[in-house]
Design an enzyme around this catalytic site. Structure first.
Site, PDB file in Angstrom:
ATOM      1  N   LEU A 474       0.836  -1.213   0.000  1.00  0.00           N
ATOM      2  CA  LEU A 474       0.000   0.000   0.000  1.00  0.00           C
ATOM      3  C   LEU A 474       0.859   1.246   0.000  1.00  0.00           C
ATOM      4  CD1 LEU A 474      -2.664  -1.022   2.661  1.00  0.00           C
ATOM      5  CD2 LEU A 474      -3.026  -0.782   0.214  1.00  0.00           C
ATOM      6  N   GLY A 475       2.020   1.144   0.573  1.00  0.00           N
ATOM      7  CA  GLY A 475       2.887   2.314   0.622  1.00  0.00           C
ATOM      8  C   GLY A 475       3.972   2.127   1.647  1.00  0.00           C
ATOM      9  N   PHE A 479       7.650   3.836   9.582  1.00  0.00           N
ATOM     10  CA  PHE A 479       8.440   2.804  10.239  1.00  0.00           C
ATOM     11  C   PHE A 479       8.640   1.577   9.365  1.00  0.00           C
ATOM     12  CE2 PHE A 479       6.515   5.434  13.413  1.00  0.00           C
ATOM     13  CZ  PHE A 479       7.557   5.692  14.267  1.00  0.00           C
ATOM     14  N   VAL A 482       3.940  -0.923   4.199  1.00  0.00           N
ATOM     15  CA  VAL A 482       2.616  -1.382   4.627  1.00  0.00           C
ATOM     16  C   VAL A 482       2.004  -2.183   3.492  1.00  0.00           C
ATOM     17  CG1 VAL A 482       0.352  -0.680   5.476  1.00  0.00           C
ATOM     18  CG2 VAL A 482       2.348   0.705   6.008  1.00  0.00           C
ATOM     19  N   ASP A 594       4.554  11.871  16.052  1.00  0.00           N
ATOM     20  CA  ASP A 594       4.745  11.979  14.602  1.00  0.00           C
ATOM     21  C   ASP A 594       3.405  12.208  13.904  1.00  0.00           C
ATOM     22  OD1 ASP A 594       6.113  12.125  12.252  1.00  0.00           O
ATOM     23  OD2 ASP A 594       6.379   9.973  12.000  1.00  0.00           O
TER      24      ASP A 594
END
Ligand code: NAG
Ligand code: NAG
Ligand code: NAG
Ligand code: NAG
Ligand code: NAG
Ligand code: NAG
Ligand code: NAG
Length: 787
Positions: A474-475, A479, A482, A594
């Site tokens: 997905l991207g 961290f 995904v 974040d």
């Protein structure tokens, strides 16, 4: 014909006279300082041809100097080691007894010249050479005596005609001293001296000889690039009175600058000495040899890099700081070089002073960039053929050993773990980590004690994601990557593969996750479970079909059209509720650290869900004690106290929320720059518009169909309160929610925000170039790259 020419000639001549006369009268006020005159903060004295001007110059807030400038370069600073702090009533004066001094309304006074006996007829002028001179004059205006000149007090720039050397009669010596950092003109680490016995120029760092020019042959110095000496003539004088070096040139705007990193450059030409390449093992380009620490080898050097760097092992690595502000990057570099544990360095304070040293061993540059600093790199040297062979030999042996081990393991584990058709990389991963994943059942049992968190097996994850295939990706999150996965029951999930080892053991990791999975709120992405497989750690989340907020806000495509104001406002409210829960109502009191548009996911009903919360707990729990330099966060969203000092609190999330709100209202990214000349970020841009009563200019033009209403302006107002410089002045989330929803509540007035400006992203180079501007530089922060 002749007559015509004559008329023309006379006409031109009179025109020329007129021009001369006008400039003369205009400049008359400010081309010299006579007894009783003052030069104030907003005026200047320029040389007859306007090449140089002397004026007050502020390099950073609180650091104001009297400087001689040419264009935007300060070629001389009167009070480099005594900056003026309070500029109220700041003047340069020449009094009737011949005293020339800088003073302000407070008690700060800096005397430039003070005669033993009062001298009545004096005048200070700036010459076209850049020399500021104070002279005693006769009654008819001609010079009687030179009392003082700036050329006798060199700073970091050697102008043509200036002397470098020593006067044996007066005992005066002329030496260039570099600036301390690129924004602090105070005396720095490097000096340029004339060495009369060897007839050569020398650059020293804190008394240690780094570079020499070599001797003069055929009117050229050996180690200064030829092209830089093309139009230069040297003058070398050696007699009983004085021994000095000086130069003249046809190069326009020439001036030899000794930069704060040690390099020497001609302002009108090119490089003269690349001292930053001198490591003590090399002699190219005039570099000097000195004794090396045993651990350093030819070919090793420092490079300025940016990015996130990981240590090989966390346990043997640390960073140490030296907060002595007398140290600048070149000192950090020298110290790091001589310490065998040190593999990189950085400055600790924003103004470029102090040191941070990284000790240990670099693993690799990670994708997630945080900030730039210098790291040790080595370029392969041909001289080390022997070592190379040993290296190759041992590598081959290691590879063979690994292959043998792999084959052995493969035979044992094939049936149990490795699903059919798995790619070789995954097999390798299994084999390497299989031993350590035996505590899987133990882990599962542990977790079952009353927690919702499910532990997924590695093989089920591989099945759900088609072996983490690219189609399922997905991207790339902060961290790690995904993936989209489909569980056997048909439920769609998002799987986050943690890219960096958190340094935590399996049990601590799991405990942390169990706590995080207890956080349940409509505006938080639900954590469903995890998967631990050796070093591999994965988190399983509910799947959000609508992607993240940044896709909607910053995509110029039609998608952003569907985010009309009502929807945007409900997104703001949703995020605020989610944050309030994290900060206040959850048992854990989680600080996100974040928060940004790409971490806000939208579900099918466009309800915002905060993701990646609690990650800071996983990744920095231990690091916060050990390695505070590892700041988790994204440039543009980080509060000043967090980015600079690593201090975080709920108020640092409030700051990020403020930036996020400005992004939602404006449809602009927080870390882009909105001014050509000054690097103004969204926060600064919003503040300037707001201050000038132009708040509505900030509002996203794509919202123009829905008319600009009070609520939008209120959001900007609240956002500006969230980004206040001081954390104490920022409201807490519950106050923010009531400010947003209760239209009748009166809001406090915002003041100038923190991180008003951002420095433009600099190219990778050993040291950032000194930038000098004849204007007040706003507070700026170092480059912290967005992840
Ligand atoms: C500064 O000096 C100039 C010229 O001497 C004068 O015109 C101006 O008013 C002075 N400014 C201030 C703030 O005193
Ligand atoms: C500067 O000095 C003036 C006069 O002494 C004083 O009124 C002012 O508060 C000072 N400003 C700062 C920032 O200290
Ligand atoms: C100016 O006066 C000094 C002495 O008072 C004299 O030596 C000098 O020649 C004079 N110069 C001119 C240009 O009149
Ligand atoms: C210096 O500037 C002058 C006038 O601007 C120009 O004529 C001359 O060629 C320049 N000299 C060099 C060496 O570039
Ligand atoms: C940091 O590491 C260096 C060298 O590896 C070691 O000498 C020092 O004691 C360590 N400091 C801390 C606080 O662990
Ligand atoms: C700071 O560093 C300078 C230069 O190395 C040194 O002279 C000074 O003593 C240091 N100060 C402290 C407090 O350590
Ligand atoms: C640089 O910053 C440090 C920390 O903020 C401060 O202590 C020091 O005085 C600054 N140095 C200068 C020259 O402003």
């Amino acid at each position: 014909m002749v007559y015509n020419k004559l008329v023309n000639y006379v006409f031109l001549l009179s025109l020329a006279c007129l021009c001369l006369w006008t400039t003369a009268t205009l400049a008359a006020v400010s081309d010299r300082l006579r007894p009783g005159d003052v030069l104030n903060f907003s005026s200047s004295i320029c040389s007859p041809n306007q090449i140089f001007c002397v004026c007050f110059w502020t390099s950073m807030p609180g650091l104001t100097y009297l400087a001689v400038s040419r264009g935007s370069a300060q070629v001389w600073i009167a009070n480099r080691n005594k900056p003026i702090v309070n500029t109220s009533g700041l003047v340069l004066t020449l009094d009737h007894s011949g005293v020339m001094k800088i003073m302000n309304q407070g008690r700060e006074t800096i005397s430039l010249y003070s005669p033993a006996q009062p001298i009545r007829n004096t005048v200070a002028t700036l010459l076209d050479s850049g020399n500021l001179i104070l002279q005693e004059v006769n009654s008819n205006g001609s010079m009687k005596r030179l009392l003082w000149q700036s050329f006798d007090h060199p700073a970091d720039t050697l102008l043509p005609g200036m002397k470098l050397g020593v006067n044996h009669k007066t005992g005066r010596s002329w030496t260039l001293v570099s600036w301390h950092t690129d924004s602090i003109p105070g005396s720095g680490a490097f000096t340029l001296e004339w060495e009369p016995r060897g007839s050569q120029l020398q650059i020293k760092q804190r008394e240690k000889l780094y570079w020499t020019s070599g001797v003069l042959r055929n009117k050229k110095f050996e180690h200064i690039p030829k092209e830089a000496q093309r139009m230069v003539d040297y003058m070398i004088v050696s007699n009983d009175n004085e021994e000095y070096f000086s130069y003249i040139t046809q190069i326009n705007h020439s001036g030899w600058v000794l930069e704060f990193g040690g390099q020497m450059r001609d302002q009108g030409g090119g490089d003269l000495a690349k001292v930053d390449n001198c490591y003590g093992y090399n002699t190219d380009g005039g570099c000097q040899k000195w004794e090396q620490p045993t651990c350093r080898n030819p070919g090793e050097r420092f490079e300025f890099r940016s990015g996130y760097f990981d240590f090989e092992t966390d346990s043997d690595s640390n960073s140490t700081s030296n907060l002595n502000t007398s140290l600048a990057v070149s000192d950090c570099k020298a110290t790091c070089w001589s310490n065998c544990d040190c593999v990189g360095f950085d400055y600790s304070f924003e103004n470029g002073t102090g040191c941070v040293f990284y000790n240990g061993k670099w693993k690799s540059a990670n994708l997630a960039s945080v900030r730039g600093f210098a790291i040790l790199v080595s370029s392969h040297s041909d001289k080390k053929v022997k070592k190379k062979w040993i290296w190759i030999g041992s590598s081959v042996a290691t590879i063979l050993l690994i292959i043998c081990l792999c084959i052995l393991c493969l035979k044992q584990k094939r049936k149990k773990v490795v699903p059919k058709g798995e790619r070789t990389e995954n097999k390798m991963l299994d084999l390497v980590t299989s031993d350590r994943s035996t505590n899987f059942t133990e882990l599962q049992n542990d977790v079952k004690k009353g927690h919702e968190l499910r532990v997924f097996s590695y093989s089920s994850i591989m099945e759900a994601t088609n072996n983490l295939s690219l189609e399922n990706k997905l991207g790339e999150g902060g961290f790690g990557p995904v993936y989209k996965g489909k569980l056997p029951m048909g439920k769609e999930v998002a799987i986050k593969q943690l890219s960096r080892s958190s340094g935590q053991g399996v049990i601590e990791f799991k405990n942390e996750l169990a706590l995080i999975s207890e956080l349940q709120h409509m505006n938080l992405v639900q954590l469903l479970g995890c998967c631990v497989y050796g070093e591999e750690k994965m988190l399983i989340y509910e799947y959000m079909p609508n992607k993240s907020l940044d896709c909607f806000l910053f995509d110029s495509s039609t998608q952003s059209q569907q985010l009309e104001w009502k929807r945007r406002f409900s997104i703001i409210e949703g995020i605020a509720q989610g944050l309030l829960y994290l900060h206040k109502y959850s048992r854990l009191r989680v600080i996100h650290r974040d928060l940004k548009a790409s971490n806000i996911l939208l579900d099918e009903n466009m309800i915002p869900k905060i993701s990646d919360f609690g990650m800071a707990r996983i990744f920095t729990q231990q690091e916060s004690e050990r390695n505070t330099k590892r700041i988790v966060g994204t440039y543009g969203y980080m509060s000043p106290e967090y980015a600079m000092e690593g201090l975080f609190s709920v108020k640092s999330d409030v700051y990020s929320f403020g930036v996020l709100m400005l992004e939602i209202v404006s449809g602009k990214r927080g870390n882009n720059f909105y001014h050509e000349d000054r690097s103004l970020n969204l926060v600064g841009y919003a503040w300037e518009l707001w201050r000038d009563g132009l708040g509505r200019d900030l509002i996203d033009p794509r919202l123009s169909s829905s008319c600009i209403n009070h609520q939008m302006l209120r959001c900007i107002h609240v956002a500006l309160l969230c980004v206040e410089e001081s954390a104490d002045d920022r409201p807490i989330m519950s106050d923010i929610i009531s400010m947003l929803t209760n239209e009748s509540a009166t809001l406090p007035l915002p003041t100038r925000p923190g991180f008003y400006t951002g420095r433009k992203v600099t190219k990778a180079q050993t040291f950032p170039k000194k930038s000098k501007e004849c204007s007040i530089n706003d507070l700026s922060i170092s480059v912290i790259y967005a992840r």
